[in-house]
Design an enzyme around this catalytic site. Sequence first.
Site, PDB file in Angstrom:
ATOM      1  CG  ASP A  91      -2.227  -0.561   1.095  1.00  0.00           C
ATOM      2  OD1 ASP A  91      -2.828  -0.364   0.039  1.00  0.00           O
ATOM      3  OD2 ASP A  91      -2.692  -1.248   2.029  1.00  0.00           O
ATOM      4  CD  GLU A 117      -2.986   3.412   2.748  1.00  0.00           C
ATOM      5  OE1 GLU A 117      -2.954   3.560   3.988  1.00  0.00           O
ATOM      6  OE2 GLU A 117      -3.806   2.668   2.191  1.00  0.00           O
ATOM      7  CG  ASP A 179      -7.651   3.102  -3.263  1.00  0.00           C
ATOM      8  OD1 ASP A 179      -6.704   2.600  -2.642  1.00  0.00           O
ATOM      9  OD2 ASP A 179      -8.851   2.860  -3.009  1.00  0.00           O
ATOM     10  CB  ILE A 181      -3.594  -1.567  -2.790  1.00  0.00           C
ATOM     11  CG1 ILE A 181      -2.142  -1.729  -3.201  1.00  0.00           C
ATOM     12  CG2 ILE A 181      -4.345  -2.906  -2.985  1.00  0.00           C
ATOM     13  CD1 ILE A 181      -1.422  -2.874  -2.493  1.00  0.00           C
ATOM     14  CG  ASP A 182     -10.298   0.237  -4.681  1.00  0.00           C
ATOM     15  OD1 ASP A 182     -10.657   0.468  -3.510  1.00  0.00           O
ATOM     16  OD2 ASP A 182     -11.096  -0.001  -5.604  1.00  0.00           O
ATOM     17  CB  THR A 184      -6.542  -3.644   1.149  1.00  0.00           C
ATOM     18  OG1 THR A 184      -6.528  -2.282   0.724  1.00  0.00           O
ATOM     19  CG2 THR A 184      -5.220  -3.983   1.763  1.00  0.00           C
ATOM     20  CG  ASP A 331     -12.566   3.590  -1.954  1.00  0.00           C
ATOM     21  OD1 ASP A 331     -11.590   2.891  -2.285  1.00  0.00           O
ATOM     22  OD2 ASP A 331     -12.878   3.795  -0.765  1.00  0.00           O
TER      23      ASP A 331
HETATM   24  N1  LIG Z   1     -17.822  -0.664   5.654  1.00  0.00           N
HETATM   25  C1  LIG Z   1     -17.526  -0.273   4.434  1.00  0.00           C
HETATM   26  N2  LIG Z   1     -18.490   0.079   3.574  1.00  0.00           N
HETATM   27  C2  LIG Z   1     -18.203   0.456   2.316  1.00  0.00           C
HETATM   28  N3  LIG Z   1     -16.943   0.508   1.821  1.00  0.00           N
HETATM   29  C3  LIG Z   1     -15.946   0.187   2.634  1.00  0.00           C
HETATM   30  C4  LIG Z   1     -16.168  -0.241   3.972  1.00  0.00           C
HETATM   31  N4  LIG Z   1     -14.981  -0.522   4.525  1.00  0.00           N
HETATM   32  C5  LIG Z   1     -14.049  -0.275   3.571  1.00  0.00           C
HETATM   33  N5  LIG Z   1     -14.635   0.157   2.443  1.00  0.00           N
HETATM   34  C6  LIG Z   1     -14.011   0.594   1.203  1.00  0.00           C
HETATM   35  O1  LIG Z   1     -14.247  -0.380   0.188  1.00  0.00           O
HETATM   36  C7  LIG Z   1     -13.114  -0.388  -0.636  1.00  0.00           C
HETATM   37  C8  LIG Z   1     -13.069  -1.656  -1.423  1.00  0.00           C
HETATM   38  O2  LIG Z   1     -14.209  -1.705  -2.222  1.00  0.00           O
HETATM   39  P1  LIG Z   1     -14.792  -3.057  -2.800  1.00  0.00           P
HETATM   40  O3  LIG Z   1     -15.767  -3.563  -1.808  1.00  0.00           O
HETATM   41  O4  LIG Z   1     -15.441  -2.582  -4.058  1.00  0.00           O
HETATM   42  O5  LIG Z   1     -13.651  -3.971  -3.018  1.00  0.00           O
HETATM   43  C9  LIG Z   1     -11.977  -0.218   0.317  1.00  0.00           C
HETATM   44  O6  LIG Z   1     -10.883   0.319  -0.362  1.00  0.00           O
HETATM   45  P2  LIG Z   1      -9.382  -0.105   0.095  1.00  0.00           P
HETATM   46  O7  LIG Z   1      -9.249  -1.560  -0.156  1.00  0.00           O
HETATM   47  O8  LIG Z   1      -8.591   0.760  -0.793  1.00  0.00           O
HETATM   48  O9  LIG Z   1      -9.241   0.267   1.539  1.00  0.00           O
HETATM   49  C10 LIG Z   1     -12.530   0.754   1.367  1.00  0.00           C
HETATM   50  O10 LIG Z   1     -12.217   2.093   1.113  1.00  0.00           O
HETATM   51 MG   LIG Z   2     -10.112   1.767  -1.942  1.00  0.00          MG
HETATM   52 MG   LIG Z   3      -6.680   1.387  -0.780  1.00  0.00          MG
HETATM   53 MG   LIG Z   4      -7.978   1.020   2.766  1.00  0.00          MG
END
Ligand SMILES: Nc1ncnc2c1ncn2[C@@H]1O[C@H](COP(=O)(O)O)[C@@H](OP(=O)(O)O)[C@H]1O
Ligand SMILES: [Mg+2]
Ligand SMILES: [Mg+2]
Ligand SMILES: [Mg+2]
Length: 394
Positions: A91, A117, A179, A181-182, A184, A331
């Site tokens: 990340d 981050e 982002d 790493i989206d 994660t 995001d």
């Molecule tokens: N409770 C929640 N409700 C909605 N989105 C959330 C969440 N917790 C984390 N996320 C977000 O959902 C993203 C991932 O989306 P997806 O569900 O489409 O894979 C995460 O990005 P990161 O992985 O960059 O932190 C984070 O920002």
């Molecule tokens: Mg993300």
């Molecule tokens: Mg991320």
């Molecule tokens: Mg994150």
Amino acid sequence: MNLVSIIAKPEITITKNPYLVSSPLLFFSNKTKSETSIPRVLFSSMSYNKELAAAKKAVSLAARLCQKMQKAILQSDVQSKSDKSPVTVADYGSQALVSYALQRELPSEQFSLVAEEDSEDLLKDGGQETLERITKLVNDILASDGSYSDCTLSTEDIVKAIDCGKSEGGSRGRHWVLDPIDGTKGFLRGNQYAIALALLDEGTVVLGVLACPNLPLTSIAGGSQHSLPGEVGCLFFSVVGGGTYMQPLDSSSAVKVQVNATDNPEEASLFESYEAAHSMHDLSSSIVKKLGVKAPPVRIDSQAKYGALSRGDGVIYLRFPHKGYREKIWDHAAGCIVVSEAGGLVTDVAGNPLDFSKGRYLDLDTGIIVTNQKLMPSLLKAVRESIEEKASSL
Ligand SMILES: Nc1ncnc2c1ncn2[C@@H]1O[C@H](COP(=O)(O)O)[C@@H](OP(=O)(O)O)[C@H]1O
Ligand SMILES: [Mg+2]
Ligand SMILES: [Mg+2]
Ligand SMILES: [Mg+2]
């Protein structure tokens, strides 16, 4: 036939490629377009050419770093799999690399970055070792690429590059939105993730680059997210008014992509988050049932959903966070322009386009709805009815 073979063999009838919507002459090259016929496209694309090249380079370098780290995670034994530090390293490393590469590629521009981050944890007791690992990783990626060989980054340089991401964004001037790493959680599981970079200009997303290192080059319609080695890794990119293009991560031959324009819900399929905590899956299923969608939902992590939708693998993406969650701009910014420029629409439940000009958060009415232009009115109607039904059943 897959994209790789089409690119490698240009004599093949490329109209058979389901993603290809234009002639081979329209492979990403503004020079083939006449200024008189499409002046807006030419103007828009030319205005951000430098930025697009810089963004593609930065994101490709970060994708290489993430691929290396994901391989290390998946090859590690069970005990060290519970150790989340490789994710952390990836990340931060990805954010440092994108931030540094953008500044090196665009030295004359004022630099503002809104990114996920920050270095706070790295600077706490015990963070030094992780910081050193990140620094080595970033330097290794730059050395193997041969870029910026004039300098080796120090731990201080890495902290500085990461913390450039503290900008508040907003409606004035230019801001990069990242982002690193989206998805994660998908990254850690060995599934889908994305490196998502967008450029905001006066509050509007004008450019987006989305690297999806694990996304097959061929369609994932029907839920198949697995492919032969060498056939995964997509880079989507868009400039406002210029359409959306996709190329393999390890090649520069791009094809124009477009959303699936069906108006028949029976032919439509739904993408949603893999993680149930990120979106209310029960609400999405009642909506698509009401609409008449037949196919089961395809659950994938990250903005790879936007990329896959932009090339027509699926037709609908619904995201309904649980109460109290605030969506962040990184995001959705890159994914949003990738889908819009491919002919799709991204709105909130009220049907309003997403507003990226309000700072680090999106100010949203309830959820995010993505589909093509023909299906949007009936989808929004089904969304509203399902939300009302859900509320009255509580
Ligand atoms: N409770 C929640 N409700 C909605 N989105 C959330 C969440 N917790 C984390 N996320 C977000 O959902 C993203 C991932 O989306 P997806 O569900 O489409 O894979 C995460 O990005 P990161 O992985 O960059 O932190 C984070 O920002
Ligand atoms: Mg993300
Ligand atoms: Mg991320
Ligand atoms: Mg994150």
